[in-house]
Design a protein around this motif. Sequence first.
Motif: not given
Lengths: 175, 205
Positions: A73-75, A93-99
């Motif tokens: 998985v790539s963000v 490469e972007g924004e993640v709020k989560g584990d």
Amino acid sequence: MWKKGDSEETGVGDSSPSRPVLSSPGVDRPPRGPREAATIGPSITIRGDVTGDEDLTIQGRVEGTVTLKQHNVSVGPEGRVDASIHARSVTVEGEVKGDLHGEEQVVLRKTARVQGNVQAPRVTVEDGARFRGGIDMGEPASAALASPTRKPEPTKTAETPPRPSPSAAPGAGRT
Amino acid sequence: MNRLRHHDSGGDARGDGGEAGLGAIEEHRSPGLKAALAGAAARPGCRVLDLGPVVPANIAFLARFASHVSIADLSEDDGGGTGPHHWRERLAVAVGWFDLVMVWDYLNRLDRQDARDLVDRLRSVTRPGAVLFLLSHEGPEMPARPVKYEILGEETIRYRPADGGSVAAPAILPAEVGRLLAGFRVDASFLLRHGVREYVAVRAV
């Protein structure tokens, strides 16, 4: 935000290449090429649980969970994810709020902004990435540090160091 | 006030100049880091709380002996807020007990009450014997924005200040640091030639 330094990364875990594998054959289908990853485009928002049997690139927004345990998985830089991600390899490469759970590795690129916990045998963080959360590293081979006589290594890339002999007691110089 | 001091860097901030070394990337010997690591790293499954931003070299270094590292990154704007509840939120990543806390120079960047509230919070996520590692700028000035401290070895740290010039340092004397660290005992302090004092404090019983 603060000025970012030169790109620099570190890997935690084994000594496999820091870049994620970009292709992964499915269990019950012919192998897919590295460019055949599914993409959630920039204008797409998904609320719910995302599961599947192929690699996934997220350029849009996902809220919920993403579970692709056998795949990558790539963000992307424009991707925004409010979800935990379980995958073989996770690259942000972007924004993640989560584990973030990577069966093999998790990579936070220099543009990543992550708030959550990271769990993977190998974790790579590039200089400039913003991260707030915990990193589980597993049990180290020993609770030991480098020899106190070891010289600093002013290198641009820091890989996981070996786990050398026990440290000496604190040195002199108390004031 | 609960904003870090770098947000208040208007009037007395300077582009450069001031103390030699402010604003420059420099490497410094760190006897305090060595002492802190000696006290904490031998613990099996050592858990580390780092109040600074994520620094790749630090993660690699800590991975030699730590089983877990939590990054709180107080360098980011906290949006104001005060009191114990605020610090519970800011340190929400601090779940469980920690054996080593890298406080860096954040006590210099808070007013006294915020510093006390932060220490209170750190006391609640540590157990007796846990180690704090702190830096305090004792010269007249300090970098206006939080410095990235990069661990190069167990007694060497590279300072990587952000742009923003310098501000007056709050001049927290050792006796006051001892008082601010309620519940911790200062085991050692090291005044370095560039005007930074390192502290190693241990959570008291």
